[in-house]
Motif scaffolding. Sequence first.
Motif, mmCIF file in Angstrom:
data_model
loop_
_atom_site.group_PDB
_atom_site.id
_atom_site.type_symbol
_atom_site.label_atom_id
_atom_site.label_comp_id
_atom_site.label_asym_id
_atom_site.label_seq_id
_atom_site.Cartn_x
_atom_site.Cartn_y
_atom_site.Cartn_z
ATOM 1 N N VAL A 1 2.434 -10.741 8.379
ATOM 2 C CA VAL A 1 1.469 -11.114 7.338
ATOM 3 C C VAL A 1 1.144 -9.912 6.455
ATOM 4 O O VAL A 1 1.160 -10.002 5.218
ATOM 5 C CB VAL A 1 0.180 -11.689 7.961
ATOM 6 N N PHE A 2 0.853 -8.769 7.078
ATOM 7 C CA PHE A 2 0.518 -7.577 6.298
ATOM 8 C C PHE A 2 1.732 -7.066 5.523
ATOM 9 O O PHE A 2 1.594 -6.551 4.405
ATOM 10 C CB PHE A 2 -0.039 -6.480 7.201
ATOM 11 N N SER A 3 2.912 -7.216 6.100
ATOM 12 C CA SER A 3 4.144 -6.843 5.394
ATOM 13 C C SER A 3 4.321 -7.699 4.145
ATOM 14 O O SER A 3 4.698 -7.201 3.074
ATOM 15 C CB SER A 3 5.349 -7.016 6.325
ATOM 16 N N PHE A 4 4.027 -8.988 4.271
ATOM 17 C CA PHE A 4 4.122 -9.901 3.135
ATOM 18 C C PHE A 4 3.119 -9.512 2.040
ATOM 19 O O PHE A 4 3.449 -9.516 0.854
ATOM 20 C CB PHE A 4 3.865 -11.335 3.593
ATOM 21 N N LEU A 5 1.906 -9.169 2.452
ATOM 22 C CA LEU A 5 0.880 -8.784 1.484
ATOM 23 C C LEU A 5 1.281 -7.522 0.726
ATOM 24 O O LEU A 5 1.079 -7.418 -0.489
ATOM 25 C CB LEU A 5 -0.458 -8.556 2.197
ATOM 26 N N ILE A 6 1.872 -6.574 1.440
ATOM 27 C CA ILE A 6 2.307 -5.325 0.801
ATOM 28 C C ILE A 6 3.424 -5.587 -0.193
ATOM 29 O O ILE A 6 3.407 -5.091 -1.323
ATOM 30 C CB ILE A 6 2.772 -4.310 1.870
ATOM 31 N N SER A 7 4.405 -6.373 0.216
ATOM 32 C CA SER A 7 5.546 -6.646 -0.659
ATOM 33 C C SER A 7 5.147 -7.496 -1.864
ATOM 34 O O SER A 7 5.761 -7.411 -2.929
ATOM 35 C CB SER A 7 6.663 -7.345 0.117
ATOM 36 N N SER A 8 4.107 -8.305 -1.698
ATOM 37 C CA SER A 8 3.660 -9.174 -2.794
ATOM 38 C C SER A 8 2.977 -8.399 -3.905
ATOM 39 O O SER A 8 3.069 -8.764 -5.080
ATOM 40 C CB SER A 8 2.700 -10.243 -2.256
ATOM 41 N N ASN A 9 2.281 -7.307 -3.527
ATOM 42 C CA ASN A 9 1.553 -6.526 -4.528
ATOM 43 C C ASN A 9 1.500 -5.055 -4.107
ATOM 44 O O ASN A 9 0.467 -4.561 -3.657
ATOM 45 C CB ASN A 9 0.135 -7.093 -4.699
ATOM 46 N N LEU B 1 -0.976 -3.018 9.285
ATOM 47 C CA LEU B 1 0.384 -3.348 9.727
ATOM 48 C C LEU B 1 0.819 -2.374 10.820
ATOM 49 O O LEU B 1 1.293 -2.785 11.885
ATOM 50 C CB LEU B 1 1.335 -3.276 8.523
ATOM 51 N N GLU B 2 0.669 -1.081 10.537
ATOM 52 C CA GLU B 2 1.045 -0.062 11.520
ATOM 53 C C GLU B 2 0.204 -0.195 12.793
ATOM 54 O O GLU B 2 0.720 -0.011 13.906
ATOM 55 C CB GLU B 2 0.870 1.332 10.923
#
Length: 208
Positions: A166-174, A187-188
């Motif tokens: 989920v956090f990976s998706f949020l980072i890649s999205s913006n 995420l880490e």
Amino acid sequence: MNRTTTFWFALLGALFFIVPSILGGLLIVDYNHIQQFISESYAIDTQYGLYLRILGYIPSGIFTSIFAISAMKFFPKSNWIKLGLLGFALCYGIATIIVGIFPCDAGCNKEFINPSISQIIHNIIGALTYLITPICLIIIGLGLKKDKYGKNITLISIICGIAAFVFSFLISSNPAGDFIGLQQRLLEASILFWLLNFALYIKNQNNV
């Protein structure tokens, strides 16, 4: 390598990541843990970046990789767990070493304008790390469930994998968002929380 030694490699891997993550921010004036990537604290232009990489992140990747590889022997009947651990060793452990060798440009060049070779490698490896590592945790969790290992560690593996995804998706999205630093740290934290719990599980089992 016995269970206790394997546990210590995981603990060292986590500590050698957490300490420079915190220290790196403290060494830079006006650095914001909420808004800035961890990588920005050891970017090419930072005063102490080289020391953080050599004495922190690179050893962290080495210890984590050794842990993941050595942990495989404690699950001889599960190909799922072995596959997940191998992926974790490569995509989190070895990847941490690589991004330590190839830091990002000043400010991590979020706009990706005329990036250096180091920045390109850093971005590619970072993207693969955050894409594949969550999947590895979920695979390990499914393997633990399939072969009827502890329910708690199974649940922790799956939940941490989903949280990391989920956090990976949020980072890649913006990637230029105002909370990018917080998202990366969560995420880490999901990954390292799993790492320590999984290592503790191995340490405390006598008949896995």
